[in-house]
Design a protein around this motif. Structure first.
Motif, PDB file in Angstrom:
ATOM      1  N   PRO A 230       1.384  -5.579  -1.621  1.00 30.02           N
ATOM      2  CA  PRO A 230       1.891  -6.565  -0.483  1.00 30.02           C
ATOM      3  C   PRO A 230       0.705  -6.898   0.269  1.00 30.02           C
ATOM      4  O   PRO A 230      -0.451  -6.130   0.237  1.00 30.02           O
ATOM      5  CB  PRO A 230       2.513  -5.299   0.478  1.00 30.02           C
ATOM      6  CG  PRO A 230       2.244  -4.098  -0.111  1.00 30.02           C
ATOM      7  CD  PRO A 230       1.834  -4.212  -1.658  1.00 30.02           C
ATOM      8  N   PRO A 233      -1.338  -7.501   6.263  1.00 31.77           N
ATOM      9  CA  PRO A 233      -0.416  -7.776   7.400  1.00 31.77           C
ATOM     10  C   PRO A 233      -1.388  -8.169   8.893  1.00 31.77           C
ATOM     11  O   PRO A 233      -2.325  -7.647   8.963  1.00 31.77           O
ATOM     12  CB  PRO A 233       0.643  -6.754   7.621  1.00 31.77           C
ATOM     13  CG  PRO A 233      -0.244  -5.592   7.246  1.00 31.77           C
ATOM     14  CD  PRO A 233      -1.302  -6.140   6.241  1.00 31.77           C
ATOM     15  N   THR A 273       7.234 -10.293   8.258  1.00 34.17           N
ATOM     16  CA  THR A 273       7.079  -8.999   7.232  1.00 34.17           C
ATOM     17  C   THR A 273       7.411  -7.527   8.167  1.00 34.17           C
ATOM     18  O   THR A 273       7.828  -7.810   9.418  1.00 34.17           O
ATOM     19  CB  THR A 273       5.780  -8.817   6.825  1.00 34.17           C
ATOM     20  OG1 THR A 273       5.767  -7.727   5.465  1.00 34.17           O
ATOM     21  CG2 THR A 273       4.607  -8.011   7.585  1.00 34.17           C
ATOM     22  N   ASN A 277       8.057  -2.844   3.926  1.00 34.84           N
ATOM     23  CA  ASN A 277       7.366  -3.664   2.718  1.00 34.84           C
ATOM     24  C   ASN A 277       6.130  -3.030   2.268  1.00 34.84           C
ATOM     25  O   ASN A 277       5.479  -3.226   1.167  1.00 34.84           O
ATOM     26  CB  ASN A 277       7.036  -5.180   3.163  1.00 34.84           C
ATOM     27  CG  ASN A 277       8.080  -5.954   3.503  1.00 34.84           C
ATOM     28  OD1 ASN A 277       9.390  -5.529   2.992  1.00 34.84           O
ATOM     29  ND2 ASN A 277       8.292  -6.834   4.165  1.00 34.84           N
TER      30      ASN A 277
END
Length: 297
Positions: A230, A233, A273, A277
């Motif tokens: 992933p 972020p 997001t 996740n």
């Protein structure tokens, strides 16, 4: 006379509300005068990180109508600690450092960069010189290897997981020597100049350094690539003013309509997001049994 008494009573009852509103307005003005502090993990040299994220900082400052300042540190843990101490409002983390910041400082993931391939995921890699005898993970036994930072996903957690899965041993037991380069670019440079036999990195950093000519496929050849991870972020503190959170989400998720967005890798936009996740990262930490103190060195 009766009317005057009722009017005075009404005014008396309204006074606390007027005072409360005035106090709230003063608080809002005071908050608006404070800068929003943006934390950057040292994925590469600090001045390069600031250059990379400057367009986003300037855009946020323009849209918010208040100052936005960088907060940097020499380790991933330093940014987590900054958020924990309320010195950082907003931060770009890697997946692992985000999960740690979530636990330590109440970080909330809300956006992630989408690359030119249309994906928000990336990969961890191992590199070694093309003319090296190292052709697989098993060949790293007894070799000197550079990781990036104990809190790096592609430069520590995922490589550790891969080595454990492939050999049944942890990197410190399997390698001859394990060092931390401090940033992704330094890990690649250590391989190029023979300071170490191999290094872990991300494909984002690798591609960037290839493009700029800092390394070549002769000096630094990919010998292993992970499954998709992933993306890194963008987060804010959970106790941040809800109105500011909403503003930040709106600005970041729509920034590509007005500017060329920047971040980790070459991006075309940011998309929403959420914490779920990043469960794969939490699962890896649990399976490996790594203590938080080891990752926050």
């Amino acid at each position: 006379m009766m009317f005057c008494r009722k009017l005075c009573t009404a005014l008396f009852l309204l006074l606390p509300l007027v005072v409360a509103c005035e106090s709230q307005n003063r608080q809002s003005i005071a908050l608006a005068s404070e800068p929003v502090v943006l934390g950057l993990i040292p994925a590469e040299q600090i001045h390069k990180m600031e250059q990379r994220f400057e367009p986003m900082r300037a855009y946020l400052e323009q849209k918010l109508g208040r100052r936005v300042e960088f907060f940097t540190a020499t380790s991933y843990g330093g940014i987590i600690e900054g958020m924990k101490q309320d010195k950082v409002d907003l931060a770009f983390f890697g997946p692992l450092s985000y999960v740690l910041a979530e636990e330590e400082a109440g970080a909330e993931a809300f956006a992630v960069g989408v690359r030119y391939n249309g994906k928000s995921t990336y990969h961890s890699i191992f590199v070694a010189p093309r003319d090296s005898s190292i052709k697989s993970l098993e060949d790293l036994q007894g070799k000197s290897v550079a990781f990036v930072d104990p809190a790096s996903t592609s430069g520590a957690l995922m490589p550790t997981y891969a080595i454990k899965k492939a050999t049944g041993m942890m990197p410190k037991e399997f390698f001859g020597e394990l060092t931390y380069a401090g940033s992704h670019d330094r890990a690649e440079i250590a391989v190029k100049y023979g300071t170490v036999d191999a290094a872990a990195d991300s494909d984002i950093s690798y591609d960037k350094m290839l493009e700029k000519g800092f390394i070549t496929k002769q000096t630094n050849l990919i010998l292993w690539r992970s499954d998709p991870l992933p993306g890194s972020p963008l987060t804010y503190r959970e106790d941040l003013d809800p109105r500011l959170k909403a503003q930040l989400r709106e600005i970041i998720l729509n920034a590509h309509q007005e500017i060329e967005v920047t971040g980790f890798g070459e991006l075309i936009r940011y998309e929403a997001t959420e914490p779920a996740n990043y469960q794969v990262i939490r699962d890896m930490i649990k399976e490996l049994g790594i203590e938080r103190e080891e990752m926050l060195k």
